[in-house]
Design a protein around this motif. Structure first.
Motif, PDB file in Angstrom:
ATOM      1  N   GLY A   1       0.841  -1.193   0.000  1.00 32.32           N
ATOM      2  CA  GLY A   1       0.000   0.000   0.000  1.00 32.32           C
ATOM      3  C   GLY A   1       0.876   1.243   0.000  1.00 32.32           C
ATOM      4  N   HIS A   2       0.226   2.381   0.111  1.00 31.69           N
ATOM      5  CA  HIS A   2       1.001   3.620   0.178  1.00 31.69           C
ATOM      6  C   HIS A   2       0.335   4.582   1.154  1.00 31.69           C
ATOM      7  CE1 HIS A   2      -2.147   4.665  -2.655  1.00 31.69           C
ATOM      8  NE2 HIS A   2      -1.946   5.907  -2.284  1.00 31.69           N
TER       9      HIS A   2
ATOM     10  N   THR B   1      -3.297  -1.933  -1.097  1.00 32.58           N
ATOM     11  CA  THR B   1      -3.469  -2.230  -2.518  1.00 32.58           C
ATOM     12  C   THR B   1      -3.870  -3.706  -2.670  1.00 32.58           C
ATOM     13  OG1 THR B   1      -1.509  -0.848  -2.786  1.00 32.58           O
ATOM     14  CG2 THR B   1      -2.227  -2.030  -4.737  1.00 32.58           C
TER      15      THR B   1
ATOM     16  N   ASN C   1      -5.455  -5.764   0.248  1.00 34.73           N
ATOM     17  CA  ASN C   1      -6.559  -5.044   0.893  1.00 34.73           C
ATOM     18  C   ASN C   1      -7.702  -6.000   1.244  1.00 34.73           C
ATOM     19  OD1 ASN C   1      -7.455  -5.539  -1.634  1.00 34.73           O
ATOM     20  ND2 ASN C   1      -8.124  -3.446  -2.090  1.00 34.73           N
TER      21      ASN C   1
ATOM     22  N   GLY D   1     -12.387  -0.500   0.177  1.00 32.36           N
ATOM     23  CA  GLY D   1     -11.051  -1.077   0.310  1.00 32.36           C
ATOM     24  C   GLY D   1     -10.673  -1.056   1.778  1.00 32.36           C
TER      25      GLY D   1
ATOM     26  N   PRO E   1       5.693   4.284  -0.380  1.00 32.11           N
ATOM     27  CA  PRO E   1       5.269   2.887  -0.501  1.00 32.11           C
ATOM     28  C   PRO E   1       5.586   2.098   0.778  1.00 32.11           C
ATOM     29  CG  PRO E   1       6.981   3.445  -2.141  1.00 32.11           C
ATOM     30  CD  PRO E   1       6.903   4.586  -1.180  1.00 32.11           C
TER      31      PRO E   1
END
Ligand code: SAM
Length: 239
Positions: free
Chosen positions: A15-16, A44, A48, A119, A134
């Motif tokens: 993810g970020h 992501t 998720n 999400g 990131p």
């Protein structure tokens, strides 16, 4: 040839981060120094998955492993920590420098909540990460194993001393018109009290130089003032 495959590893971000810090400049040098800083860690696919965070909501603090994606890939064995005034050198592995092999960062952050509406996003407090960072892993923090308040901390033995922060009335007026005025004011105070100016600029003399640090969607202009022998950083405008 039959060289072992384990010589290299590939990391895929899970993810970020979307944070209160659009730029690297001004971000405190460790997590928790600006507890008012908000961040969302957006996971992501396929990470998720609600199953992957089941039970995480019961932990107050998390370790994030992330990539210093805005640092160059080159590194050197010696670095100059800002904490040492930017002129003494220590080994890269004796530092928390962002210029390191593999560019891996490690931050202990507070978990405020987990959003599962669209999400999965973790709401975090006190992050020291630029927006867009990131993240490659999340682990819960275990105080009974990991808290060592009396540990020896080399050239950074205690929390950095704080700079007094004042606001010009015009800056306070601008703040008062915002919905997030209370949290933004706290964030500005916490960030400036760390004195984000480059180490070699920090002289106890009055200077007219105006600096800018971007926080959330604003540009905070500040300068040094010498007031009754004490140095303060004064917020002159919020644009
Ligand atoms: N707590 C982490 C650690 O020890 O690995 C980070 C420490 S590092 C000294 C903190 C600084 O990294 C911040 O002040 C900011 O300027 C910088 N920074 C944050 N996110 C970054 C990123 N994605 N790429 C490069 N630099 C970053």
């Amino acid at each position: 040839d039959d060289a072992p495959h384990s010589e290299h590893f590939t990391l895929t971000p899970i993810g970020h981060v979307v944070s209160d810090y659009p730029d690297k400049f001004g971000i405190p040098r460790q997590p928790g120094l600006a507890p008012a800083a908000n961040a969302r860690l957006v996971l992501t696919a396929p990470y998720n998955d609600p199953l992957a965070v089941r039970g995480l909501e019961d932990f107050s603090h998390l370790w994030l492993t992330f990539i210093f994606h805005q640092s160059p890939e080159r590194w050197a064995p010696l670095v100059r920590p800002p904490r040492l005034g930017g002129n003494r050198k220590v080994g890269v592995f004796a530092s928390r420098s962002t210029h390191r092999p593999n560019r891996l960062g490690l931050s202990l952050v507070k978990l405020a909540s987990i959003d599962t509406q669209q999400g999965i996003a973790l709401q975090l407090l006190g992050c020291d990460l630029v927006s867009g960072t990131p993240v490659v892993d999340i682990k819960p923090y275990l105080p009974w194993a990991e808290a060592h308040p009396h540990a020896q901390a080399g050239f950074a033995p205690e929390t950095p001393s704080l700079m007094a922060v004042t606001f010009h009335p015009a800056a306070l007026d601008t703040l008062a018109q915002r919905q997030d005025s209370a949290t933004l004011l706290a964030l500005i105070e916490q960030v400036l009290s760390q004195d984000p100016r480059p180490a070699y600029k920090q002289k106890n003399t009055a200077s007219d130089r105006v600096y800018g640090v971007r926080l959330r969607d604003v540009d905070v202009k500040f300068r040094q003032r010498l007031k009754n022998e004490a140095t303060t950083l004064e917020v002159v405008a919020i644009e």
